[in-house]
Design a protein around this motif. Structure first.
Motif, PDB file in Angstrom:
ATOM      1  N   ALA A  28      24.082  69.731  62.455  1.00  0.00           N
ATOM      2  CA  ALA A  28      25.374  70.385  62.256  1.00  0.00           C
ATOM      3  C   ALA A  28      26.007  70.047  60.896  1.00  0.00           C
ATOM      4  O   ALA A  28      26.477  70.935  60.183  1.00  0.00           O
ATOM      5  N   ARG A  29      25.968  68.769  60.523  1.00  0.00           N
ATOM      6  CA  ARG A  29      26.664  68.396  59.289  1.00  0.00           C
ATOM      7  C   ARG A  29      26.006  68.990  58.033  1.00  0.00           C
ATOM      8  O   ARG A  29      26.673  69.675  57.243  1.00  0.00           O
ATOM      9  N   PRO A  30      24.680  68.756  57.837  1.00  0.00           N
ATOM     10  CA  PRO A  30      24.073  69.367  56.647  1.00  0.00           C
ATOM     11  C   PRO A  30      24.169  70.886  56.652  1.00  0.00           C
ATOM     12  O   PRO A  30      24.263  71.508  55.590  1.00  0.00           O
ATOM     13  N   LEU A  31      24.164  71.480  57.840  1.00  0.00           N
ATOM     14  CA  LEU A  31      24.289  72.933  57.919  1.00  0.00           C
ATOM     15  C   LEU A  31      25.612  73.388  57.302  1.00  0.00           C
ATOM     16  O   LEU A  31      25.658  74.212  56.393  1.00  0.00           O
ATOM     17  N   LEU A  32      26.706  72.812  57.782  1.00  0.00           N
ATOM     18  CA  LEU A  32      28.017  73.255  57.299  1.00  0.00           C
ATOM     19  C   LEU A  32      28.257  72.805  55.854  1.00  0.00           C
ATOM     20  O   LEU A  32      28.808  73.559  55.046  1.00  0.00           O
ATOM     21  N   GLU A  33      27.829  71.600  55.527  1.00  0.00           N
ATOM     22  CA  GLU A  33      28.026  71.141  54.145  1.00  0.00           C
ATOM     23  C   GLU A  33      27.187  71.973  53.173  1.00  0.00           C
ATOM     24  O   GLU A  33      27.632  72.269  52.069  1.00  0.00           O
ATOM     25  N   GLY A  34      25.985  72.332  53.613  1.00  0.00           N
ATOM     26  CA  GLY A  34      25.117  73.157  52.754  1.00  0.00           C
ATOM     27  C   GLY A  34      25.776  74.499  52.462  1.00  0.00           C
ATOM     28  O   GLY A  34      25.759  74.979  51.331  1.00  0.00           O
ATOM     29  N   ILE A  35      26.357  75.089  53.495  1.00  0.00           N
ATOM     30  CA  ILE A  35      27.021  76.385  53.304  1.00  0.00           C
ATOM     31  C   ILE A  35      28.238  76.208  52.395  1.00  0.00           C
ATOM     32  O   ILE A  35      28.472  76.981  51.472  1.00  0.00           O
ATOM     33  N   ARG A  36      28.994  75.153  52.659  1.00  0.00           N
ATOM     34  CA  ARG A  36      30.181  74.908  51.833  1.00  0.00           C
ATOM     35  C   ARG A  36      29.784  74.747  50.356  1.00  0.00           C
ATOM     36  O   ARG A  36      30.355  75.388  49.473  1.00  0.00           O
ATOM     37  N   ASP A  37      28.792  73.924  50.108  1.00  0.00           N
ATOM     38  CA  ASP A  37      28.415  73.655  48.725  1.00  0.00           C
ATOM     39  C   ASP A  37      27.825  74.897  48.058  1.00  0.00           C
ATOM     40  O   ASP A  37      28.106  75.185  46.905  1.00  0.00           O
ATOM     41  N   ALA A  38      27.008  75.641  48.819  1.00  0.00           N
ATOM     42  CA  ALA A  38      26.367  76.829  48.234  1.00  0.00           C
ATOM     43  C   ALA A  38      27.374  77.914  47.899  1.00  0.00           C
ATOM     44  O   ALA A  38      27.142  78.737  47.024  1.00  0.00           O
ATOM     45  N   THR A  39      28.499  77.907  48.604  1.00  0.00           N
ATOM     46  CA  THR A  39      29.488  78.958  48.361  1.00  0.00           C
ATOM     47  C   THR A  39      30.617  78.465  47.459  1.00  0.00           C
ATOM     48  O   THR A  39      31.583  79.184  47.215  1.00  0.00           O
ATOM     49  N   GLY A  40      30.501  77.234  46.984  1.00  0.00           N
ATOM     50  CA  GLY A  40      31.500  76.705  46.047  1.00  0.00           C
ATOM     51  C   GLY A  40      32.849  76.444  46.696  1.00  0.00           C
ATOM     52  O   GLY A  40      33.870  76.340  46.015  1.00  0.00           O
ATOM     53  N   SER A  41      32.858  76.318  48.019  1.00  0.00           N
ATOM     54  CA  SER A  41      34.125  76.093  48.718  1.00  0.00           C
ATOM     55  C   SER A  41      34.581  74.651  48.540  1.00  0.00           C
ATOM     56  O   SER A  41      33.766  73.739  48.388  1.00  0.00           O
ATOM     57  N   LYS A  42      35.898  74.459  48.579  1.00  0.00           N
ATOM     58  CA  LYS A  42      36.440  73.100  48.458  1.00  0.00           C
ATOM     59  C   LYS A  42      36.869  72.564  49.842  1.00  0.00           C
ATOM     60  O   LYS A  42      37.628  71.607  49.938  1.00  0.00           O
ATOM     61  N   SER A  43      36.381  73.170  50.884  1.00  0.00           N
ATOM     62  CA  SER A  43      36.794  72.763  52.230  1.00  0.00           C
ATOM     63  C   SER A  43      36.443  71.308  52.523  1.00  0.00           C
ATOM     64  O   SER A  43      35.419  70.803  52.086  1.00  0.00           O
ATOM     65  N   LYS A  44      37.315  70.693  53.327  1.00  0.00           N
ATOM     66  CA  LYS A  44      37.023  69.335  53.802  1.00  0.00           C
ATOM     67  C   LYS A  44      36.695  69.477  55.292  1.00  0.00           C
ATOM     68  O   LYS A  44      37.482  70.047  56.051  1.00  0.00           O
ATOM     69  N   LEU A  45      35.550  68.951  55.700  1.00  0.00           N
ATOM     70  CA  LEU A  45      35.145  69.051  57.104  1.00  0.00           C
ATOM     71  C   LEU A  45      35.540  67.772  57.827  1.00  0.00           C
ATOM     72  O   LEU A  45      35.104  66.690  57.458  1.00  0.00           O
ATOM     73  N   THR A  46      36.370  67.898  58.834  1.00  0.00           N
ATOM     74  CA  THR A  46      36.788  66.718  59.610  1.00  0.00           C
ATOM     75  C   THR A  46      36.183  66.825  61.011  1.00  0.00           C
ATOM     76  O   THR A  46      36.537  67.721  61.787  1.00  0.00           O
ATOM     77  N   TRP A  47      35.248  65.912  61.307  1.00  0.00           N
ATOM     78  CA  TRP A  47      34.521  65.956  62.585  1.00  0.00           C
ATOM     79  C   TRP A  47      35.334  65.222  63.645  1.00  0.00           C
ATOM     80  O   TRP A  47      35.716  64.075  63.463  1.00  0.00           O
ATOM     81  N   ILE A  48      35.572  65.879  64.740  1.00  0.00           N
ATOM     82  CA  ILE A  48      36.358  65.263  65.808  1.00  0.00           C
ATOM     83  C   ILE A  48      35.601  65.389  67.128  1.00  0.00           C
ATOM     84  O   ILE A  48      35.127  66.471  67.488  1.00  0.00           O
ATOM     85  N   ASP A  49      35.509  64.258  67.790  1.00  0.00           N
ATOM     86  CA  ASP A  49      34.764  64.199  69.033  1.00  0.00           C
ATOM     87  C   ASP A  49      35.348  65.145  70.091  1.00  0.00           C
ATOM     88  O   ASP A  49      36.560  65.232  70.266  1.00  0.00           O
ATOM     89  N   TRP A  50      34.453  65.822  70.809  1.00  0.00           N
ATOM     90  CA  TRP A  50      34.900  66.775  71.825  1.00  0.00           C
ATOM     91  C   TRP A  50      35.763  66.107  72.897  1.00  0.00           C
ATOM     92  O   TRP A  50      36.667  66.728  73.431  1.00  0.00           O
ATOM     93  N   GLU A  51      35.407  64.881  73.245  1.00  0.00           N
ATOM     94  CA  GLU A  51      36.154  64.227  74.321  1.00  0.00           C
ATOM     95  C   GLU A  51      37.622  64.091  73.931  1.00  0.00           C
ATOM     96  O   GLU A  51      38.527  64.293  74.732  1.00  0.00           O
ATOM     97  N   TRP A  52      37.876  63.754  72.663  1.00  0.00           N
ATOM     98  CA  TRP A  52      39.248  63.636  72.175  1.00  0.00           C
ATOM     99  C   TRP A  52      39.929  65.007  72.202  1.00  0.00           C
ATOM    100  O   TRP A  52      41.059  65.146  72.663  1.00  0.00           O
ATOM    101  N   ILE A  53      39.197  66.022  71.753  1.00  0.00           N
ATOM    102  CA  ILE A  53      39.779  67.376  71.717  1.00  0.00           C
ATOM    103  C   ILE A  53      40.115  67.844  73.131  1.00  0.00           C
ATOM    104  O   ILE A  53      41.169  68.432  73.374  1.00  0.00           O
TER     105      ILE A  53
END
Ligand SMILES: NC(=O)c1ccc[n+]([C@@H]2O[C@H](COP(=O)([O-])OP(=O)(O)OC[C@H]3O[C@@H](n4cnc5c(N)ncnc54)[C@H](OP(=O)(O)O)[C@@H]3O)[C@@H](O)[C@H]2O)c1
Length: 366
Positions: free
Chosen positions: A261-286
């Motif tokens: 999941a992480r390299p997938l989303l980071e790869g897309i972010r980097d390839a598209t030049g996005s400045k997004s910050k990905l904050t991973w939050i555990d499902w149990e907390w959500i």
């Protein structure tokens, strides 16, 4: 993840598949022989990919559908009007080399079309699903070792096509087609299909959010596996397989190895030049904070079967290739419509809820 047992089983099936498919199966461009292909469906998500690719390869295509979904999408493709539910007259008295059945969801429908087309098409390619597998499937299974899912009443048609018994119904459809077509039946079992035209939020949600460029709440664990296949890759391989006579079941999942999941989303972010910050939050907390859990993070939903780690060795051996997920993402982002950005509404969270949860998470965890 690949165990020796699985590799053994698959090397046997892959060898059989390779023998069935000559080198031309892997060639791109114009097909060496022209096929007449009937597509049951054609105007939804994967149908247009199939039709465009088949026509580009030089094949003749006929569609069969009710004329409700996107009528006029293919003005230059013959369209036969009818309904899977026993209104098949427009198919009578015609011959094709192969049929691709995209719209089979009920075993009775699959039986009706298979019986009517028997003797009039050489190959029957049924678009099934990995949901056809039963709950005891493991990551060590392949197409031949995993059992079908079952339903209490196989004749029950009370649910909508994608209702809860979708998987067992796909399994029953496959069996109906095989009863009639034997080794001329090909069963395509996709997992999560994405790419241009994907009507779901399963990848598009993340693309919209990444495009918007701000902080993104990502539910789940960073290293969970995820398998997406681009509809263009899958349908191109399906058409090439018809040219070279595939046979039996194929898991149609990508990529060579599941993404994490992480390299997938980071790869897309980097390839598209996005400045997004990905904050991973555990499902149990959500779960404690929000009742409406979104279903658009497929790496979380491991489901009753390990459906993000499905073996694709047999498909790879028969010429299935993959573009990178970054390429898929760029194509899809280019096709996002104005209103799709930046709201990022998925099946669950809206932006407001997301912001609230992020704020609370940062306050608690720093
Ligand atoms: N998307 C995924 O991730 C995924 C994963 C696994 C498997 N699959 C399978 O892949 C297939 C994908 O379908 P798609 O929507 O992309 O295919 P499609 O061929 O692009 O669209 C569905 C077609 O079926 C026609 N249709 C629907 N009901 C019909 C009926 N009763 N009689 C005749 N025609 C009918 C529709 O036209 P009309 O409405 O005009 O009739 C439409 O042309 C499905 O079998 C699905 O189970 C998808």
């Amino acid at each position: 993840m690949k165990t020796s047992r699985r590799n053994f089983i698959c090397s046997v099936s892959a060898a059989g598949a390779l023998a069935a498919l000559p080198a031309s199966a892997f060639a791109q461009g114009i097909a060496s022989k022209t096929l007449d292909i009937l597509v049951l469906g054609g105007t939804g998500f994967i149908g247009p990919h199939e039709i465009n690719y088949a026509r580009a390869r030089g094949h003749n295509v006929t569609m069969f559908n009710r004329g409700k979904t996107a009528p006029g999408m293919f003005p230059n493709v013959e369209a036969l009007i009818g309904d899977r539910d026993d209104q098949l007259d427009s198919l009578k008295g015609r011959d094709w080399d192969a049929v691709i059945d995209n719209s089979g969801f009920y075993p009775r429908h699959a039986r009706l079309s298979a019986e009517l087309l028997h003797g009039h098409v050489d190959q029957y390619m049924f678009v099934s699903s990995i949901s056809a597998y039963g709950e005891d499937m493991t990551v060590d299974d392949n197409e031949f070792s995993a059992a079908y899912g079952v339903m209490d009443d196989p004749t029950d048609e009370s649910e909508p096509p994608y209702g809860p018994t979708y998987g067992p119904r796909k399994a029953l459809c496959e069996q109906e087609v095989t009863k009639v077509f034997g080794d001329k039946a090909i069963h395509i079992r996709p997992g999560i299909i994405t790419g241009t035209g994907d009507p779901t939020e399963r990848l598009r949600h993340w693309l919209k959010r990444i495009k918007a460029g701000n902080e993104i709440l990502v539910p789940g664990q960073e290293d969970l596996p995820v398998q997406y296949i681009d509809a263009a890759d899958m349908t191109g391989w399906m058409v090439r397989m018809l040219e070279d006579s595939g046979s039996g079941p194929y898991n149609a999942v990508g990529a060579e190895a599941p993404y994490r999941a992480r390299p997938l989303l980071e790869g897309i972010r980097d390839a598209t030049g996005s400045k997004s910050k990905l904050t991973w939050i555990d499902w149990e907390w959500i779960r404690k904070e929000a009742s409406d859990i979104p279903g658009y993070a497929p790496w979380y939903g491991q489901g009753p079967i390990p459906f993000m780690q499905v073996n694709n060795d047999r498909a790879l051996a028969t010429g299935l290739t993959f573009r990178s997920i970054e390429e898929t993402a760029k194509d899809m982002i280019a096709n996002l419509k104005e209103g799709d950005v930046p709201e990022g509404r998925g099946d669950g969270f809206d932006l407001e809820t997301e912001e609230k949860l992020l704020k609370k998470w940062h306050a608690e965890k720093g």
